[in-house]
Scaffold this active site. Structure first.
Site, mmCIF file in Angstrom:
data_model
loop_
_atom_site.group_PDB
_atom_site.id
_atom_site.type_symbol
_atom_site.label_atom_id
_atom_site.label_comp_id
_atom_site.label_asym_id
_atom_site.label_seq_id
_atom_site.Cartn_x
_atom_site.Cartn_y
_atom_site.Cartn_z
ATOM 1 C CE LYS A 184 -3.495 4.745 -1.807
ATOM 2 N NZ LYS A 184 -4.561 5.013 -2.759
ATOM 3 C CE1 TYR B 113 -4.051 1.840 0.452
ATOM 4 C CE2 TYR B 113 -2.922 3.348 2.245
ATOM 5 C CZ TYR B 113 -3.852 3.156 1.405
ATOM 6 O OH TYR B 113 -4.966 4.156 1.392
HETATM 7 P P1 NAP Z 1 -13.267 2.007 0.904
HETATM 8 O O1 NAP Z 1 -14.472 2.337 1.822
HETATM 9 O O2 NAP Z 1 -12.685 0.730 0.947
HETATM 10 O O3 NAP Z 1 -13.929 2.303 -0.732
HETATM 11 C C1 NAP Z 1 -13.036 2.065 -1.838
HETATM 12 C C2 NAP Z 1 -14.149 1.860 -3.128
HETATM 13 O O4 NAP Z 1 -13.372 1.580 -4.072
HETATM 14 C C3 NAP Z 1 -15.146 0.593 -2.645
HETATM 15 O O5 NAP Z 1 -16.425 1.000 -3.213
HETATM 16 C C4 NAP Z 1 -14.448 -0.593 -3.630
HETATM 17 O O6 NAP Z 1 -15.462 -1.505 -4.080
HETATM 18 C C5 NAP Z 1 -14.164 0.350 -4.725
HETATM 19 N N1 NAP Z 1 -13.130 -0.439 -5.597
HETATM 20 C C6 NAP Z 1 -12.239 -1.397 -5.119
HETATM 21 N N2 NAP Z 1 -11.393 -1.820 -5.926
HETATM 22 C C7 NAP Z 1 -11.791 -1.175 -7.133
HETATM 23 C C8 NAP Z 1 -11.802 -1.429 -8.605
HETATM 24 N N3 NAP Z 1 -10.711 -2.314 -9.117
HETATM 25 N N4 NAP Z 1 -12.206 -0.722 -9.364
HETATM 26 C C9 NAP Z 1 -13.026 0.242 -8.955
HETATM 27 N N5 NAP Z 1 -13.448 0.257 -7.705
HETATM 28 C C10 NAP Z 1 -13.018 -0.432 -6.883
HETATM 29 O O7 NAP Z 1 -11.995 2.817 0.724
HETATM 30 P P2 NAP Z 1 -11.962 4.447 1.267
HETATM 31 O O8 NAP Z 1 -11.430 4.607 2.617
HETATM 32 O O9 NAP Z 1 -13.208 5.314 0.844
HETATM 33 O O10 NAP Z 1 -10.710 4.906 0.528
HETATM 34 C C11 NAP Z 1 -10.651 5.741 -1.044
HETATM 35 C C12 NAP Z 1 -9.362 6.171 -1.513
HETATM 36 O O11 NAP Z 1 -8.738 6.788 -0.445
HETATM 37 C C13 NAP Z 1 -8.198 4.826 -1.734
HETATM 38 O O12 NAP Z 1 -7.602 5.220 -2.637
HETATM 39 C C14 NAP Z 1 -7.655 5.063 -0.233
HETATM 40 O O13 NAP Z 1 -6.444 4.151 -0.433
HETATM 41 C C15 NAP Z 1 -7.521 6.204 -0.074
HETATM 42 N N6 NAP Z 1 -7.145 6.585 1.396
HETATM 43 C C16 NAP Z 1 -7.945 6.168 2.441
HETATM 44 C C17 NAP Z 1 -7.662 6.466 3.826
HETATM 45 C C18 NAP Z 1 -8.716 6.131 4.943
HETATM 46 O O14 NAP Z 1 -8.325 6.107 6.077
HETATM 47 N N7 NAP Z 1 -9.553 5.635 4.526
HETATM 48 C C19 NAP Z 1 -6.642 7.019 4.055
HETATM 49 C C20 NAP Z 1 -5.786 7.519 2.929
HETATM 50 C C21 NAP Z 1 -6.179 7.255 1.780
HETATM 51 P P3 NAP Z 1 -15.727 -2.838 -3.141
HETATM 52 O O15 NAP Z 1 -16.879 -2.238 -2.333
HETATM 53 O O16 NAP Z 1 -16.037 -3.870 -4.061
HETATM 54 O O17 NAP Z 1 -14.461 -3.034 -2.157
#
Ligand code: NAP
Length: 246
Positions: free
Chosen positions: A158, A154
């Site tokens: 990033k 990861y």
């Molecule tokens: P999340 O709740 O897991 O949501 C991610 C979404 O992306 C889910 O709906 C997922 O579908 C979808 N997804 C997964 N694989 C995919 C693919 N191959 N093609 C299209 N869609 C796909 O994640 P989040 O926490 O909102 O994070 C969103 C972004 O912010 C990510 O890039 C993450 O790395 C970044 N981020 C998050 C955090 C945090 O603390 N949450 C911090 C830093 C960065 P499914 O329902 O099938 O899984």
């Protein structure tokens, strides 16, 4: 309305930060194509937007599938006539310490978080170049900047996203295209709900602002960077992390 008349694609928009970003962009007047691998989540988000008077189309798109990604960009242009904003939000985790991480875990995360960003941006870039304007926003993370226990794959993606962001900002600026990244800290979404409570507590205590983030905190940053208010900002990495990294 900061995004009135703008056309945006948001990947991974079915839940979490992507969902909050879709709702925020719609509220700010953007018309949206929202993509995700989960249809029922997408339909829930689309209904919420449409009920509030927004314009939205949905598409089942896996960002690792280059054909689907090309069709996603074609659809946005076909339905709305142009593409102003791409938010490369889709991302996953598959954690394991270095001595335990499998090749499959490595490949899976690289494929979605790194190659997926490349796939979507490459599909969108010619449309934006022909228009002479466009904004690409990439999901990085504090983990890309300072690493995190159990997140070799990861963290690599990033940090890689930051490299691509700066490279594309340098390459594409002369065509009127801005490229920025957002580096969220620990945000309460389904992704972080998988983390042990004591780790989340530790992250909360580490942040000078003494709380975890909300999806809306990140959505607000994307909305600002997507808007014309950020018209002189490119190649930037905006931390939305309560001050964890400075
Ligand atoms: P999340 O709740 O897991 O949501 C991610 C979404 O992306 C889910 O709906 C997922 O579908 C979808 N997804 C997964 N694989 C995919 C693919 N191959 N093609 C299209 N869609 C796909 O994640 P989040 O926490 O909102 O994070 C969103 C972004 O912010 C990510 O890039 C993450 O790395 C970044 N981020 C998050 C955090 C945090 O603390 N949450 C911090 C830093 C960065 P499914 O329902 O099938 O899984």
């Amino acid at each position: 309305m900061r995004l009135k008349g703008k056309i945006a694609i948001i990947t991974g928009a079915g839940r979490g930060i992507g969902k909050a970003t879709a709702l925020k962009f719609a509220k700010e007047g953007a018309k949206l194509l929202i993509g995700d691998v989960n249809d029922s989540d997408l339909e829930t988000v689309a209904k919420e937007i449409a009920d509030a008077g927004g314009e939205v189309v949905t598409m089942n798109v896996d960002v690792t599938n280059r054909q689907q990604v090309r069709e996603m960009v074609e659809k946005a242009v076909e339905v709305f006539g142009k593409l102003d904003i791409l938010v490369n939000n889709a991302g996953i985790t598959a954690d394991g310490q270095l001595h335990k991480l499998t090749e499959e875990q490595w490949d899976k995360v690289i494929d979605v978080n790194l190659k997926g960003v490349f796939n979507c941006s490459q599909a969108a870039i010619n449309v934006m170049r022909e228009q002479g304007n466009g904004v690409i926003l990439n999901a990085s993370s504090v983990v890309g900047i300072y690493g995190n226990f159990g997140q070799t794959n990861y963290a690599a993606t990033k940090w890689g996203v930051i490299g691509m962001t700066k490279t594309w900002a340098k390459e594409q600026g002369r065509k009127g295209i801005r490229v920025n990244a957002v580096a969220p800290g620990f945000i309460l979404t389904p992704m972080t709900k998988k983390m042990p409570e004591n780790v989340l507590d530790m992250m909360k205590n580490k942040a000078p602002l003494q709380r975890l983030g909300t999806p809306e905190d990140v959505a607000n940053a994307y909305a600002f960077l997507a808007s014309d208010e950020a018209s002189f900002i490119t190649g930037a990495v905006l931390s939305v992390d309560g001050g964890i990294v400075m």
